[in-house]
Design a protein around this motif. Structure first.
Motif, PDB file in Angstrom:
ATOM      1  N   SER A  13       6.387   8.450 -17.773  1.00  0.00           N
ATOM      2  CA  SER A  13       5.629   8.960 -16.684  1.00  0.00           C
ATOM      3  C   SER A  13       7.506   8.808 -15.850  1.00  0.00           C
ATOM      4  O   SER A  13       8.277   8.321 -15.686  1.00  0.00           O
ATOM      5  N   LEU A  14       7.423   9.828 -14.767  1.00  0.00           N
ATOM      6  CA  LEU A  14       8.531  10.019 -13.680  1.00  0.00           C
ATOM      7  C   LEU A  14       8.514   9.304 -12.383  1.00  0.00           C
ATOM      8  O   LEU A  14       7.554   9.858 -12.060  1.00  0.00           O
ATOM      9  N   PHE A  15       9.520   8.540 -11.845  1.00  0.00           N
ATOM     10  CA  PHE A  15       9.183   8.298 -10.838  1.00  0.00           C
ATOM     11  C   PHE A  15      10.355   8.700 -10.050  1.00  0.00           C
ATOM     12  O   PHE A  15      11.392   8.154 -10.001  1.00  0.00           O
ATOM     13  N   PRO A  16       9.956   9.521  -8.893  1.00  0.00           N
ATOM     14  CA  PRO A  16      11.177   9.678  -7.143  1.00  0.00           C
ATOM     15  C   PRO A  16      11.903   8.687  -7.056  1.00  0.00           C
ATOM     16  O   PRO A  16      10.786   7.553  -6.807  1.00  0.00           O
ATOM     17  N   ILE A  17      12.325   8.641  -6.370  1.00  0.00           N
ATOM     18  CA  ILE A  17      13.192   7.784  -5.846  1.00  0.00           C
ATOM     19  C   ILE A  17      13.590   8.483  -3.958  1.00  0.00           C
ATOM     20  O   ILE A  17      14.336   9.077  -3.894  1.00  0.00           O
ATOM     21  N   VAL A  18      13.282   7.403  -3.047  1.00  0.00           N
ATOM     22  CA  VAL A  18      13.292   7.817  -2.051  1.00  0.00           C
ATOM     23  C   VAL A  18      14.724   7.204  -1.157  1.00  0.00           C
ATOM     24  O   VAL A  18      14.476   5.952  -2.212  1.00  0.00           O
ATOM     25  N   GLN A  19      15.313   7.817  -0.759  1.00  0.00           N
ATOM     26  CA  GLN A  19      16.973   7.570  -0.584  1.00  0.00           C
ATOM     27  C   GLN A  19      16.972   8.301   1.559  1.00  0.00           C
ATOM     28  O   GLN A  19      15.580   7.874   1.690  1.00  0.00           O
ATOM     29  N   GLY A  20      17.814   8.093   2.032  1.00  0.00           N
ATOM     30  CA  GLY A  20      18.162   8.332   3.606  1.00  0.00           C
ATOM     31  C   GLY A  20      18.983   6.490   4.249  1.00  0.00           C
ATOM     32  O   GLY A  20      19.281   7.196   5.412  1.00  0.00           O
ATOM     33  N   SER A  21      19.745   6.366   3.667  1.00  0.00           N
ATOM     34  CA  SER A  21      20.199   4.748   4.203  1.00  0.00           C
ATOM     35  C   SER A  21      19.420   4.445   5.478  1.00  0.00           C
ATOM     36  O   SER A  21      18.547   3.725   3.775  1.00  0.00           O
ATOM     37  N   THR A  22      20.159   4.128   6.031  1.00  0.00           N
ATOM     38  CA  THR A  22      19.446   3.108   6.876  1.00  0.00           C
ATOM     39  C   THR A  22      18.726   3.756   8.003  1.00  0.00           C
ATOM     40  O   THR A  22      18.595   3.351   9.174  1.00  0.00           O
ATOM     41  N   MET A  67      17.025  -4.075   5.743  1.00  0.00           N
ATOM     42  CA  MET A  67      16.708  -3.290   4.918  1.00  0.00           C
ATOM     43  C   MET A  67      14.563  -3.679   4.423  1.00  0.00           C
ATOM     44  O   MET A  67      14.178  -2.971   3.991  1.00  0.00           O
ATOM     45  N   TYR A  68      14.501  -4.671   5.075  1.00  0.00           N
ATOM     46  CA  TYR A  68      13.037  -4.877   5.363  1.00  0.00           C
ATOM     47  C   TYR A  68      12.155  -3.794   6.310  1.00  0.00           C
ATOM     48  O   TYR A  68      11.221  -3.495   6.122  1.00  0.00           O
ATOM     49  N   GLU A  69      12.701  -3.381   6.589  1.00  0.00           N
ATOM     50  CA  GLU A  69      12.410  -2.419   8.637  1.00  0.00           C
ATOM     51  C   GLU A  69      12.887  -1.342   7.213  1.00  0.00           C
ATOM     52  O   GLU A  69      11.349  -0.258   7.297  1.00  0.00           O
ATOM     53  N   MET A  70      13.541  -0.073   6.669  1.00  0.00           N
ATOM     54  CA  MET A  70      13.257   0.395   5.816  1.00  0.00           C
ATOM     55  C   MET A  70      12.040   0.464   4.992  1.00  0.00           C
ATOM     56  O   MET A  70      11.737   1.174   5.350  1.00  0.00           O
ATOM     57  N   CYS A  71      11.980  -0.377   3.994  1.00  0.00           N
ATOM     58  CA  CYS A  71      11.007  -0.618   3.480  1.00  0.00           C
ATOM     59  C   CYS A  71       9.783  -0.587   4.279  1.00  0.00           C
ATOM     60  O   CYS A  71       8.914   0.076   3.409  1.00  0.00           O
ATOM     61  N   ALA A  72       9.688  -1.088   5.118  1.00  0.00           N
ATOM     62  CA  ALA A  72       8.185  -1.044   5.697  1.00  0.00           C
ATOM     63  C   ALA A  72       7.385   0.410   5.985  1.00  0.00           C
ATOM     64  O   ALA A  72       7.126   1.126   5.690  1.00  0.00           O
ATOM     65  N   VAL A  73       8.823   1.445   5.991  1.00  0.00           N
ATOM     66  CA  VAL A  73       8.879   2.448   6.311  1.00  0.00           C
ATOM     67  C   VAL A  73       8.264   3.049   5.624  1.00  0.00           C
ATOM     68  O   VAL A  73       7.902   4.693   5.582  1.00  0.00           O
ATOM     69  N   CYS A  74       8.847   3.528   4.828  1.00  0.00           N
ATOM     70  CA  CYS A  74       8.584   4.206   3.270  1.00  0.00           C
ATOM     71  C   CYS A  74       7.221   3.494   3.107  1.00  0.00           C
ATOM     72  O   CYS A  74       6.294   3.940   2.519  1.00  0.00           O
ATOM     73  N   THR A  75       7.048   2.461   2.889  1.00  0.00           N
ATOM     74  CA  THR A  75       5.628   2.005   2.053  1.00  0.00           C
ATOM     75  C   THR A  75       4.285   2.295   3.183  1.00  0.00           C
ATOM     76  O   THR A  75       3.461   2.183   2.487  1.00  0.00           O
ATOM     77  N   ASP A 131      14.249   7.955  10.770  1.00  0.00           N
ATOM     78  CA  ASP A 131      13.834   9.550  10.295  1.00  0.00           C
ATOM     79  C   ASP A 131      14.044  10.223   9.314  1.00  0.00           C
ATOM     80  O   ASP A 131      12.954  10.599   8.793  1.00  0.00           O
ATOM     81  N   LEU A 132      15.340   9.745   8.170  1.00  0.00           N
ATOM     82  CA  LEU A 132      15.543   9.990   7.267  1.00  0.00           C
ATOM     83  C   LEU A 132      14.715   9.655   5.409  1.00  0.00           C
ATOM     84  O   LEU A 132      13.757  10.511   4.639  1.00  0.00           O
ATOM     85  N   ARG A 133      13.862   8.123   5.845  1.00  0.00           N
ATOM     86  CA  ARG A 133      13.495   7.369   5.538  1.00  0.00           C
ATOM     87  C   ARG A 133      11.989   8.007   5.402  1.00  0.00           C
ATOM     88  O   ARG A 133      11.139   8.003   4.297  1.00  0.00           O
ATOM     89  N   LYS A 134      11.968   8.457   7.140  1.00  0.00           N
ATOM     90  CA  LYS A 134      10.286   9.051   6.989  1.00  0.00           C
ATOM     91  C   LYS A 134      10.487   9.879   6.228  1.00  0.00           C
ATOM     92  O   LYS A 134       9.319  10.497   5.310  1.00  0.00           O
ATOM     93  N   ALA A 135      10.739  10.887   6.114  1.00  0.00           N
ATOM     94  CA  ALA A 135      11.514  11.920   5.894  1.00  0.00           C
ATOM     95  C   ALA A 135      11.692  12.301   4.026  1.00  0.00           C
ATOM     96  O   ALA A 135      10.109  12.921   3.882  1.00  0.00           O
ATOM     97  N   SER A 136      11.871  11.533   3.274  1.00  0.00           N
ATOM     98  CA  SER A 136      12.468  11.511   2.103  1.00  0.00           C
ATOM     99  C   SER A 136      11.168  10.660   1.364  1.00  0.00           C
ATOM    100  O   SER A 136      10.689  11.072   0.527  1.00  0.00           O
ATOM    101  N   SER A 137       9.868  10.035   2.590  1.00  0.00           N
ATOM    102  CA  SER A 137       9.164   9.540   1.780  1.00  0.00           C
ATOM    103  C   SER A 137       8.306  10.118   1.398  1.00  0.00           C
ATOM    104  O   SER A 137       7.355   9.941   0.599  1.00  0.00           O
ATOM    105  N   GLU A 138       7.482  11.081   2.561  1.00  0.00           N
ATOM    106  CA  GLU A 138       7.340  12.269   2.663  1.00  0.00           C
ATOM    107  C   GLU A 138       7.033  13.612   1.730  1.00  0.00           C
ATOM    108  O   GLU A 138       6.389  13.827   1.155  1.00  0.00           O
ATOM    109  N   PHE A 139       8.141  14.029   1.391  1.00  0.00           N
ATOM    110  CA  PHE A 139       8.780  14.445   0.255  1.00  0.00           C
ATOM    111  C   PHE A 139       8.740  13.800  -0.563  1.00  0.00           C
ATOM    112  O   PHE A 139       7.650  14.631  -1.769  1.00  0.00           O
ATOM    113  N   ILE A 140       8.496  12.361  -1.660  1.00  0.00           N
ATOM    114  CA  ILE A 140       8.504  12.315  -2.123  1.00  0.00           C
ATOM    115  C   ILE A 140       6.907  11.632  -2.992  1.00  0.00           C
ATOM    116  O   ILE A 140       6.162  12.123  -3.722  1.00  0.00           O
TER     117      ILE A 140
END
Length: 376
Positions: free
Chosen positions: A188-197, A231-239, A200-209
């Motif tokens: 199985s393939l897992f993609p990886i969300v990026q976007g530093s801190t 870290m927690y703030e960015m993680c929450a955006v992604c999850t 808006d980048l984390r949100k865009a990356s999560s949506e693309f992934i």
């Protein structure tokens, strides 16, 4: 690979689930010991099973590609047969290691050209050959090739890096679709969300992934020097965006309290070298707090290392004996400390799972974190 969501904590985003792979079942939340070169440092496979109670371990594509090499691994029948581990394996794509070689690598659209840290030889990693390499290693879970930007990163650099990671991901997905597993079980393939801190980048990356609809998803580029709260703030955006019906893996995190906080945000899978690396340096994570076993105060403490967890090494050996081994530079000390720390991490995530199933995870977590952080 199948993922079954079994319970949600009523007072947080924590969840309990079950991942089924060709090499067995993984109950989540889970911590995955890091076996970079096909070996969890100072720990035998039987100890990983019997004392640590590991359900899945990691291998690293960059290191295994260089040594022993894909030809040896293919002839062996894959990493499972080569190292005697018959439970699931996840392989990191090598993107982070190539990133860490910043002085000896060049990135372009095609991939990453880098120099081996072993002999200086030059190699090119592309999305396609990284997928092929991980197929040959035989991982149950394969990570997409990405670029991990450093912290801190300027917004424009982080954006360009994220967009490159997304273009590479499209090529990884295509390569997975055009190739077959080598050893008779699914990969199985897992993609990886990026976007530093940047939110808006984390949100865009999560949506693309999420739009790629892979079997699971990972959050990368955190725990690289940013403050814990960020870290927690960015993680929450992604999850909040990554689909709830797929496992979520936070890469390279972290301390026991980091893990509990991120479980509360909806993360299912974790890995980190901290329990083994810190263990080899005499730092123990225990059910009562953090212990520096080299301190003189432990010289005549004949109580078990930690009788609060189910692990032979933790229950059988005393703090005084383990301190003696470190002071005497005995290799056995490194092994006992590493086994104990890993067993504690696995114990902690299993406790977290039980409290999610019971519906009282958040209150338990809030009680546990001050205990885990205290220095004994």
């Amino acid at each position: 690979m199948e993922f079954e969501l079994q319970a949600n904590d009523p007072n947080s985003s924590a969840r309990a689930g079950k991942i089924t792979t060709g090499h067995g079942v993984i109950e989540t939340p889970i911590f995955m010991p890091v076996g970079t070169v096909g070996s969890v440092k100072a720990v035998t496979q039987s100890q990983l099973k019997d004392e640590v109670k590991a359900e899945i371990i990691l291998g690293n594509t960059y290191h295994l590609y260089l040594r022993p090499g894909t030809a040896v691994l293919e002839e062996a029948g894959g990493l499972h047969k080569f190292n005697g581990w018959d439970r699931p394996i996840l392989t990191d794509s090598g993107g982070y290691q190539v990133f860490s070689l910043s002085n000896n690598r060049k990135l372009n659209e095609e991939g990453a050209m880098f120099q081996s840290h072993i002999d200086g030889s030059k190699h090119l990693f592309t999305p396609e050959n990284v997928i092929a390499t991980q197929r040959t290693i035989g991982a149950d879970i394969i990570m997409a090739f990405d670029e991990c930007p450093p912290y801190p990163s300027e917004f424009l650099y982080a954006k360009k890096s994220m967009e490159l990671t997304h273009r590479w991901l499209a090529r990884c997905v295509k390569a997975m679709g055009e190739t077959e597993p080598k050893y008779g079980y699914e990969q199985s393939l897992f993609p990886i969300v990026q976007g530093s801190t940047y939110k808006d980048l984390r949100k865009a990356s999560s949506e693309f992934i999420a739009s790629m609809e892979c079997d699971g998803n990972a959050i990368g580029g955190l725990s690289v020097g940013e403050p814990e709260e960020q870290m927690y703030e960015m993680c929450a955006v992604c999850t909040e965006i990554l689909p709830a019906d797929k496992p979520r893996y936070l890469m390279g995190v972290g301390t026991p309290w980091n893990i509990l906080e991120n479980i509360s945000l909806g993360v299912d899978m974790f890995d980190c070298v901290m329990p083994t690396r810190n263990g080899r340096n005499g730092m123990l994570f225990t059910s009562k707090g953090v212990v520096n076993i080299k301190n003189k105060k432990w010289a005549t403490d004949f109580s078990p290392i930690d009788d609060g967890i189910d692990c032979h090494s933790s229950n059988f050996y005393s703090k005084a004996y383990l301190r003696h081994l470190f002071v005497a530079s005995e290799i056995l000390g490194l092994q006992i400390a590493s086994v104990h720390n890993l067993a504690f991490y696995l114990h902690l995530v299993k406790q977290a799972r039980q409290h999610i199933l019971q519906g009282d995870f958040q209150s338990w977590k809030n009680e546990m974190i001050p205990i885990l952080k205290q220095r004994l």
